[in-house]
Design a protein around this motif. Structure first.
Motif, PDB file in Angstrom:
ATOM      1  N   GLY A  14      -2.028  10.660   2.719  1.00  0.00           N
ATOM      2  CA  GLY A  14      -1.951  10.235   1.324  1.00  0.00           C
ATOM      3  C   GLY A  14      -1.555   8.773   1.214  1.00  0.00           C
ATOM      4  O   GLY A  14      -2.091   8.036   0.395  1.00  0.00           O
ATOM      5  N   GLU A  15      -0.634   8.356   2.061  1.00  0.00           N
ATOM      6  CA  GLU A  15      -0.204   6.956   2.056  1.00  0.00           C
ATOM      7  C   GLU A  15      -1.329   6.043   2.535  1.00  0.00           C
ATOM      8  O   GLU A  15      -1.502   4.939   2.028  1.00  0.00           O
ATOM      9  CB  GLU A  15       1.020   6.779   2.946  1.00  0.00           C
ATOM     10  N   SER A  18      -4.028   5.585  -0.238  1.00  0.00           N
ATOM     11  CA  SER A  18      -3.619   4.798  -1.397  1.00  0.00           C
ATOM     12  C   SER A  18      -3.310   3.339  -1.039  1.00  0.00           C
ATOM     13  O   SER A  18      -2.857   2.588  -1.889  1.00  0.00           O
ATOM     14  CB  SER A  18      -2.397   5.431  -2.061  1.00  0.00           C
ATOM     15  N   ASP A  20      -3.638  -0.462  -0.684  1.00  0.00           N
ATOM     16  CA  ASP A  20      -4.405  -1.480  -1.393  1.00  0.00           C
ATOM     17  C   ASP A  20      -4.706  -2.619  -0.425  1.00  0.00           C
ATOM     18  O   ASP A  20      -3.849  -3.448  -0.128  1.00  0.00           O
ATOM     19  CB  ASP A  20      -3.613  -1.993  -2.602  1.00  0.00           C
TER      20      ASP A  20
END
Length: 50
Positions: A14-15, A18, A20
């Motif tokens: 999940g990290e 996400s 950027d």
């Protein structure tokens, strides 16, 4: 062993999803320890025999 317990050796995807990428700084990679060329190896072999 509890199958629902988080495992430390598995990354949290999940990290990663996400992340950027636009916030990352651009860096230039520099080779510090280059491998010798075939010519350099042959030259060293000849100098050891002499």
């Amino acid at each position: 062993m509890d199958p629902f317990k988080k495992r430390a050796d598995k990354p949290d995807m999940g990290e990663i999803a996400s992340l950027d990428k636009t916030k990352l700084k651009k860096t230039e990679t520099q080779e510090k320890n280059t491998l010798p060329t075939k010519g350099t190896i042959e030259q060293e072999k000849r100098s050891e025999i002499s």
